[in-house]
Design a protein around this motif. Structure first.
Motif, PDB file in Angstrom:
ATOM      1  N   TYR A 247      13.313   4.261   9.308  1.00  0.00           N
ATOM      2  CA  TYR A 247      12.110   4.437   8.508  1.00  0.00           C
ATOM      3  C   TYR A 247      12.386   4.536   7.010  1.00  0.00           C
ATOM      4  O   TYR A 247      11.611   4.022   6.195  1.00  0.00           O
ATOM      5  N   LEU A 248      13.466   5.191   6.637  1.00  0.00           N
ATOM      6  CA  LEU A 248      13.781   5.322   5.215  1.00  0.00           C
ATOM      7  C   LEU A 248      14.076   3.958   4.604  1.00  0.00           C
ATOM      8  O   LEU A 248      13.569   3.606   3.533  1.00  0.00           O
ATOM      9  N   SER A 249      14.898   3.180   5.300  1.00  0.00           N
ATOM     10  CA  SER A 249      15.207   1.836   4.828  1.00  0.00           C
ATOM     11  C   SER A 249      13.964   0.954   4.834  1.00  0.00           C
ATOM     12  O   SER A 249      13.744   0.157   3.916  1.00  0.00           O
ATOM     13  N   ALA A 250      13.133   1.096   5.880  1.00  0.00           N
ATOM     14  CA  ALA A 250      11.909   0.298   5.979  1.00  0.00           C
ATOM     15  C   ALA A 250      10.979   0.586   4.806  1.00  0.00           C
ATOM     16  O   ALA A 250      10.429  -0.336   4.183  1.00  0.00           O
ATOM     17  N   TRP A 251      10.804   1.859   4.497  1.00  0.00           N
ATOM     18  CA  TRP A 251       9.931   2.221   3.387  1.00  0.00           C
ATOM     19  C   TRP A 251      10.468   1.698   2.060  1.00  0.00           C
ATOM     20  O   TRP A 251       9.715   1.215   1.211  1.00  0.00           O
ATOM     21  N   SER A 252      11.785   1.779   1.876  1.00  0.00           N
ATOM     22  CA  SER A 252      12.402   1.279   0.656  1.00  0.00           C
ATOM     23  C   SER A 252      12.167  -0.219   0.506  1.00  0.00           C
ATOM     24  O   SER A 252      11.815  -0.709  -0.577  1.00  0.00           O
ATOM     25  N   ARG A 253      12.351  -0.959   1.592  1.00  0.00           N
ATOM     26  CA  ARG A 253      12.143  -2.415   1.540  1.00  0.00           C
ATOM     27  C   ARG A 253      10.665  -2.731   1.286  1.00  0.00           C
ATOM     28  O   ARG A 253      10.338  -3.689   0.574  1.00  0.00           O
ATOM     29  N   PHE A 254       9.778  -1.958   1.901  1.00  0.00           N
ATOM     30  CA  PHE A 254       8.351  -2.213   1.727  1.00  0.00           C
ATOM     31  C   PHE A 254       7.927  -2.014   0.271  1.00  0.00           C
ATOM     32  O   PHE A 254       7.186  -2.831  -0.292  1.00  0.00           O
ATOM     33  N   VAL A 255       8.397  -0.936  -0.337  1.00  0.00           N
ATOM     34  CA  VAL A 255       8.060  -0.665  -1.734  1.00  0.00           C
ATOM     35  C   VAL A 255       8.607  -1.770  -2.629  1.00  0.00           C
ATOM     36  O   VAL A 255       7.919  -2.257  -3.546  1.00  0.00           O
ATOM     37  N   HIS A 256       9.844  -2.191  -2.353  1.00  0.00           N
ATOM     38  CA  HIS A 256      10.445  -3.275  -3.144  1.00  0.00           C
ATOM     39  C   HIS A 256       9.624  -4.555  -3.016  1.00  0.00           C
ATOM     40  O   HIS A 256       9.352  -5.242  -4.014  1.00  0.00           O
ATOM     41  N   ALA A 257       9.235  -4.896  -1.788  1.00  0.00           N
ATOM     42  CA  ALA A 257       8.453  -6.108  -1.553  1.00  0.00           C
ATOM     43  C   ALA A 257       7.085  -6.021  -2.234  1.00  0.00           C
ATOM     44  O   ALA A 257       6.597  -7.005  -2.804  1.00  0.00           O
ATOM     45  N   MET A 258       6.469  -4.847  -2.182  1.00  0.00           N
ATOM     46  CA  MET A 258       5.159  -4.682  -2.804  1.00  0.00           C
ATOM     47  C   MET A 258       5.248  -4.765  -4.323  1.00  0.00           C
ATOM     48  O   MET A 258       4.334  -5.278  -4.979  1.00  0.00           O
ATOM     49  N   MET A 259       6.342  -4.280  -4.899  1.00  0.00           N
ATOM     50  CA  MET A 259       6.520  -4.385  -6.347  1.00  0.00           C
ATOM     51  C   MET A 259       6.589  -5.850  -6.766  1.00  0.00           C
ATOM     52  O   MET A 259       6.010  -6.253  -7.789  1.00  0.00           O
ATOM     53  N   ILE A 260       7.300  -6.654  -5.972  1.00  0.00           N
ATOM     54  CA  ILE A 260       7.378  -8.091  -6.273  1.00  0.00           C
ATOM     55  C   ILE A 260       6.013  -8.745  -6.106  1.00  0.00           C
ATOM     56  O   ILE A 260       5.594  -9.576  -6.927  1.00  0.00           O
ATOM     57  N   THR A 261       5.286  -8.373  -5.042  1.00  0.00           N
ATOM     58  CA  THR A 261       3.967  -8.951  -4.792  1.00  0.00           C
ATOM     59  C   THR A 261       2.997  -8.623  -5.918  1.00  0.00           C
ATOM     60  O   THR A 261       2.246  -9.491  -6.388  1.00  0.00           O
ATOM     61  N   VAL A 262       2.995  -7.373  -6.353  1.00  0.00           N
ATOM     62  CA  VAL A 262       2.127  -6.970  -7.460  1.00  0.00           C
ATOM     63  C   VAL A 262       2.509  -7.714  -8.739  1.00  0.00           C
ATOM     64  O   VAL A 262       1.638  -8.143  -9.505  1.00  0.00           O
ATOM     65  N   SER A 263       3.800  -7.895  -8.947  1.00  0.00           N
ATOM     66  CA  SER A 263       4.266  -8.581 -10.164  1.00  0.00           C
ATOM     67  C   SER A 263       3.831 -10.036 -10.187  1.00  0.00           C
ATOM     68  O   SER A 263       3.374 -10.547 -11.220  1.00  0.00           O
ATOM     69  N   LEU A 264       3.978 -10.739  -9.053  1.00  0.00           N
ATOM     70  CA  LEU A 264       3.567 -12.148  -9.027  1.00  0.00           C
ATOM     71  C   LEU A 264       2.049 -12.266  -9.147  1.00  0.00           C
ATOM     72  O   LEU A 264       1.539 -13.229  -9.752  1.00  0.00           O
ATOM     73  N   SER A 265       1.320 -11.310  -8.587  1.00  0.00           N
ATOM     74  CA  SER A 265      -0.142 -11.307  -8.719  1.00  0.00           C
ATOM     75  C   SER A 265      -0.543 -11.094 -10.175  1.00  0.00           C
ATOM     76  O   SER A 265      -1.485 -11.726 -10.676  1.00  0.00           O
TER      77      SER A 265
END
Length: 280
Positions: A247-265
């Motif tokens: 879960y810790l790794s999953a949450w870290s990856r999710f936040v990283h992915a969302m930061m990229i998604t928000v940036s491209l948006s």
């Protein structure tokens, strides 16, 4: 000197065991960090490390944190342990590295590869150059153009997306080479790609060309021009880690992915604002 005086070798033995655990832990930290930064799932890392630990008769427990990998190694008797922490590398997605490191683990398990030999192979794998940047640029543009076709874009739109991706991905490569923050890189690359793709929305009636349009699917071209920035691998790894309980790794990856998604948006929105385009 009395040669019959008994010599206590316990300290020497403990020191050797400690050094062995230390060297294995440092190797595992380097190995796991390289795998993780290359895009491997936590489950794969766990399986491959456990395989090598079994071959070297040690017990390995590791935790992947947002910025570090933490390893604790125990000998088989559970009397000695060593803990090692290593910062995560930032080498970018590299499936070739993942494949080679997975094979290295299999070799350690099946061919009795020693620690020193495994470490040499690890360093050799890390030095293997990535695929030529120009080839990656062309392949990324072709793949993104294929997405445009997948979403019913016409051939002119496909050409626009291909050229827009070339420009955006080239900017991304250059900024990454200058060690710019990945969020800023994503925003700028998104702006460049979206701005170029906006050519499909140009109103040529102002230039005396009443019935001329570059493409009949300009919105498709604009929408797919930034898809090369979508963090597909982090999102897939997030789901995998979530399923297997990391879960810790999953949450870290999710936040990283969302930061990229928000940036491209954000990059796409900036391009729309620059051209005063309203998607209604």
């Amino acid at each position: 000197m009395n040669s019959n005086v008994p010599v206590d070798t316990t300290v020497i033995t403990d020191h050797e065991v400690h050094n062995q655990l230390k060297n294995i832990a440092k190797f595992f930290c380097d190995y796991a960090s390289t795998l993780l930064s290359s895009g491997a799932t936590t489950m794969r890392i766990q399986r491959k490390v456990k395989q090598m630990a079994e071959a070297w008769d040690v017990e390995a427990i590791f935790t992947i944190m947002p910025a570090n990998v933490l390893f604790t190694l125990w000998d088989k008797e559970g009397e000695h342990s060593y803990t090692c922490i290593s910062p995560l590398a930032h080498a970018g997605i590299n499936f070739d590295t993942i494949t080679r490191l997975s094979r290295l683990s299999d070799q350690v398990f099946t061919e009795e590869v020693t620690l020193s030999e495994a470490n040499e192979k690890l360093q050799e794998i890390k030095k293997i150059p990535r695929l030529n940047g120009w080839i990656v640029l062309l392949l990324a543009a072709a793949a993104n153009a294929a997405f445009c076709r997948l979403f019913k874009g016409d051939w002119p739109a496909i050409g626009i997306v291909f050229f827009a991706t070339l420009c955006g991905f080239f900017v991304k490569q250059r900024l990454q080479a200058w060690k710019i923050d990945y969020r800023a890189v994503t925003v700028v690359a998104g702006v460049v790609a979206a701005v170029v793709s906006c050519v499909g929305l140009v109103d040529f009636s102002h230039y005396g060309l009443e019935n001329f349009t570059l493409t009949d699917t300009p919105v498709t071209a604009l929408g797919t021009s930034v898809l090369f920035l979508v963090p597909g691998v982090p999102f897939c790894n997030f789901v995998n880690d979530l399923i297997y309980g990391h879960y810790l790794s999953a949450w870290s990856r999710f936040v990283h992915a969302m930061m990229i998604t928000v940036s491209l948006s954000l990059g796409l929105v900036i391009a729309l604002l620059l051209f005063d385009i309203r998607m209604i």
